[in-house]
Design an enzyme around this catalytic site. Structure first.
Site: not given
Ligand code: BGP
Length: 481
Positions: A175, A379
């Site tokens: 990201e 993701e």
């Molecule tokens: C993205 C990241 C992840 C992950 C995901 C979900 O931004 O790359 O590491 O965690 O989001 O976000 P969160 O864990 O805050 O729900």
């Protein structure tokens, strides 16, 4: 809806959110190891030192370091073709500044990769996933210092040489475009302007010029890594990784179109334009001028960027927002480390992220039209409170619904002509949330008995979505019932 033959179905995680064993076998301290727990309403903090009695979720996370065999076996049972994980930089170079790597850290990832290979699971490795060594944050303000480029490429050379022949797909920075936002700048670029006292993660002392300078160094580092990877192993494919924070104009007012275009350019396109096309887009000149940002570039940088475009594009996708100049009757909505104007046509998750499967189809088409590079969605998923039913099981039909709708829209995008080659759902096993530092926000097909009060025996259990995803993979995305 049919997906291409050989489509890479799987799941994704990040070292600091699942491994635990934060100081075992020579591992050093990363920025995430100094991040406390938090909630949706109480920001997690980054502390300059370990505070006695404070809870740091990455220290044990879900103890994957000691459960990786069991976890990979469960992924294999679901039929994963690919597993996206990250290497903790601090396992390989504990502070980032050593001349020699830590052999025990390298061995752990040898074992992990071999375990994946045993089940024909293709590893997809993120080189830097919000895990910059703390020493680099402290001494260099992360990637703000140009020296960090060399520290990163040294680390890349070590892992590219070590895992040659066993890995095909790499991602440089997780990201990376999160660095265009204040909180994202801390995690994505390691830029923390105040390291003497605790920082509220969502409200850091921000210096946009430093963030964009750090991003420039990450672009250079990423391009050098791509070139190096190809020299070390011509079979290596290196991708970029972006947050796709899809954004729409709220109204047909042309002012909203321009606002949205500007937002999208800064947030969604700037970093991938540099990484996919090998040059800065001209529209950023005006943005930099109007925000008093001057980026120091060395004469060789333009050539380095030109010689290191990525082989494929990847992104996370969770939610969308709107942009508008008409703020009188609008609502704000939360999102992945950022917020925006709520879309009245969409519903939100328990954490207030607006759910928008069609936005995924829309964005995949936009990405494909822009770059004509193979794309992976690396993701996507629903963070939710999972509760055990009376039968002791997790019936997560809400998660299945979310994933089904997104997979359907990916299928539509494939029909539209998008070259989509893979899909890894986020947090395929429950882990610690990145934005809030909680266990309570669960994404997994596999439930982990571990809770925010520090209780739980780390045992793993299959949720309903586990069996559902297994069918999805076995049918190559045709059976979504
Ligand atoms: C993205 C990241 C992840 C992950 C995901 C979900 O931004 O790359 O590491 O965690 O989001 O976000 P969160 O864990 O805050 O729900």
């Amino acid at each position: 809806m049919s997906f291409p033959k050989g489509f890479l179905w799987g799941g994704a995680t990040a070292a600091n959110q699942l491994e635990g064993a934060w100081n075992e076998d020579g591992k050093g301290v990363s920025i995430s190891d100094l991040s406390t727990g938090g909630t949706a309403t109480q920001s997690k903090r980054i502390t300059p030192h370990l505070e006695e009695g404070t809870y740091y979720p990455s220290h044990v996370a879900i103890d994957h370091y000691h459960h990786y065999k069991e976890d990979i076996k469960l992924f294999a049972e679901m039929g994963f073709k690919v597993y996206r994980f990250s290497i903790a930089w601090t396992r390989i170079y504990p502070t980032g500044f050593e001349d020699e790597p830590n052999e025990k850290g390298l061995q752990f990832y040898d074992n992990l990769i071999d375990e994946c290979r045993k089940y024909n699971i293709e590893p997809l490795i993120t080189i830097c996933h919000y895990e910059i060594p703390w020493e680099i944050v402290k001494r260099n303000n992360g990637f703000y210092s140009r020296e960090t480029i060399d520290l990163f490429t040294k680390y890349c050379r070590t892992i590219f040489e070590r895992y040659k022949g066993k890995v095909k797909y790499w991602l440089t920075f997780n990201e990376i475009n999160n660095g265009t936002n204040p909180a994202g700048g801390v995690l994505a670029c390691g830029v923390l302007n105040e390291t003497e006292k605790p920082t509220e993660f969502m409200h850091p002392v921000d210096d946009p010029e430093k963030r964009f300078q750090a991003l420039h160094h990450e672009f250079v580092a990423s391009a050098l890594a791509v070139k190096m990877a190809h020299e070390i192993d011509p079979n290596y494919k290196v991708g970029c990784m972006q947050i796709m924070a899809t954004s729409y104009p709220l109204t047909p007012d042309p002012q909203d179109q321009i606002l949205n275009q500007q937002h999208n350019r800064r947030m969604n396109w700037f970093c991938s334009d540099v990484q996919c096309r090998g040059a800065y887009p001209t529209y950023m000149k005006r943005y930099f001028k109007e925000h008093n940002i001057t980026i120091k570039m060395e004469p060789e940088d333009a050539q380095i960027l030109k010689e290191g475009p990525v082989d494929f594009y990847t992104c996370s996708y969770y939610m969308s927002f709107c942009q508008t100049v008409h703020t009188e009757n609008t609502k704000e909505t939360a999102g992945n480390m950022m917020g925006g104007t709520a879309n009245p046509y969409l519903k939100a998750s328990d954490w207030g992220w607006q759910i928008d499967p069609i936005g995924l189809r829309y964005s995949l088409n936009e990405i494909w039209d822009r770059y004509q590079l193979p794309i992976m969605v690396v993701e996507n998923g629903l963070g939710a409170y999972d509760k055990k039913s009376e039968d002791g099981k997790i019936h997560d039909d809400y998660r299945i619904d979310y994933l089904r709708q997104h997979i359907q829209q990916m299928g539509e995008a494939v029909e539209d002509g998008v070259d989509l080659i893979g899909y890894t759902t986020w947090g395929c096993i429950d882990l610690v949330s990145a934005s809030t530092g909680e266990y309570a926000k669960r994404y997994g097909f596999i439930y982990v008995n571990r809770f925010d009060d520090g209780t739980g025996d780390f045992s793993r259990e299959k949720k309903d979505s586990f069996y559902w995803y297994k069918k999805v993979i076995a049918s190559n995305g045709e059976d979504l019932d």
